[in-house]
Design an enzyme around this catalytic site. Structure first.
Site: not given
Length: 127
Positions: A1-2
């Site tokens: 989820m960066p």
């Protein structure tokens, strides 16, 4: 989820931007074990007068092609993982482009899972 923000000189070609972008993404897959389709980035072309930096900092010289990479991600990675990520990103970009390892600045910001929504107004990362 960066979530990745890449700030770079506005004169960079589309191909160069894509190479930088994918190098960061590959590094996140390799070191942080993110899913391949977890690819959220914004590239910010910046005019030269708006890229502010010293000629040298911490005994590292900088040139006008300096880029800033900001990675916003969930917490939980070790210091060693973060150090490895920085090294791999720099190695991939500097080996694939004309950008010097000196001119790649990386900032990692960790945030709690409840601070993420990937659509529908929901916090999908919270169980």
């Amino acid at each position: 989820m960066p979530f990745v923000n890449i700030y770079l000189p506005e004169n960079y070609s589309r191909e160069l931007k894509e190479t930088i972008s994918y190098s960061v993404h590959e590094s996140l897959i390799e070191i942080f074990s993110i899913p391949v389709n977890d690819y959220f980035q914004v590239i910010h072309p910046v005019s030269p007068e708006n890229l502010i930096f010293p000629e040298s900092y911490l005994d590292i010289s900088h040139a006008p092609d300096l880029i800033y990479i900001q990675i916003i991600c969930g917490s939980g990675r070790t210091v060693e993982m973060k150090k490895s990520l920085y090294a791999v990103i720099v190695q991939k970009i500097s080996s694939r482009t004309c950008i010097s390892a000196n001119d790649i600045i990386i900032v990692l910001n960790e945030t709690a899972l409840e601070n993420w929504s990937f659509g529908l107004g929901k916090a999908q990362m919270i169980k």
